[in-house]
Write a protein that holds these residues in place. Structure first.
Motif, PDB file in Angstrom:
ATOM      1  N   LEU A 176       0.926  -1.250  -0.076  1.00 33.97           N
ATOM      2  CA  LEU A 176       0.003   0.022   0.080  1.00 33.97           C
ATOM      3  C   LEU A 176       0.890   1.306   0.092  1.00 33.97           C
ATOM      4  N   LEU A 202      -6.883  -5.091  -2.775  1.00 30.75           N
ATOM      5  CA  LEU A 202      -8.128  -4.258  -3.050  1.00 30.75           C
ATOM      6  C   LEU A 202      -9.336  -4.956  -2.647  1.00 30.75           C
ATOM      7  N   LEU A 262      -8.849  -1.667   3.114  1.00 30.66           N
ATOM      8  CA  LEU A 262      -9.549  -0.558   3.120  1.00 30.66           C
ATOM      9  C   LEU A 262      -9.637   0.377   4.312  1.00 30.66           C
ATOM     10  N   VAL A 297      -7.025   2.544  -1.650  1.00 28.89           N
ATOM     11  CA  VAL A 297      -7.563   1.305  -2.042  1.00 28.89           C
ATOM     12  C   VAL A 297      -8.832   1.839  -2.858  1.00 28.89           C
ATOM     13  N   ARG A 334      -9.310   0.770  -6.837  1.00 31.23           N
ATOM     14  CA  ARG A 334     -10.475   0.158  -7.128  1.00 31.23           C
ATOM     15  C   ARG A 334     -11.047   0.785  -8.313  1.00 31.23           C
TER      16      ARG A 334
END
Length: 89
Positions: free
Chosen positions: A26, A62, A68, A75, A79
């Motif tokens: 991330l 994701l 999230l 995220v 997406r």
């Protein structure tokens, strides 16, 4: 490992925090890249992963509610990008 322990939330289970590797994925996605190859080089050097494995992990993240919760801006952005690409196919 049982079948119920694998899936979008990972082998650690749905209540477990993200691993250091998952947080690293991330973190790499939050950064901007100066040119071609820089991101792939960082994936190999910083995470010790092949780009293919990195993108497999990223795609699973994701769909992971823990990711999230950890980084909703990144995220949700990724997406949207993924859905746009699927829509073009």
């Amino acid at each position: 490992m049982t079948a119920s322990s694998s899936g979008p939330s990972g082998p650690s289970g749905p209540g477990a925090p993200l691993s250091a590797q998952e947080r690293g994925v991330l973190a790499l996605e939050r950064r901007s890249w100066p040119g071609p190859g820089a991101k792939e080089r960082a994936i190999r050097e910083e995470l010790g992963l092949s780009p293919v494995r990195y993108y497999q992990l990223l795609n699973a993240l994701l769909d992971d509610r823990r990711a999230l919760e950890e980084d909703p801006v990144t995220v949700n952005r990724l997406r949207r990008v993924r859905e746009a690409r699927r829509g073009r196919r």
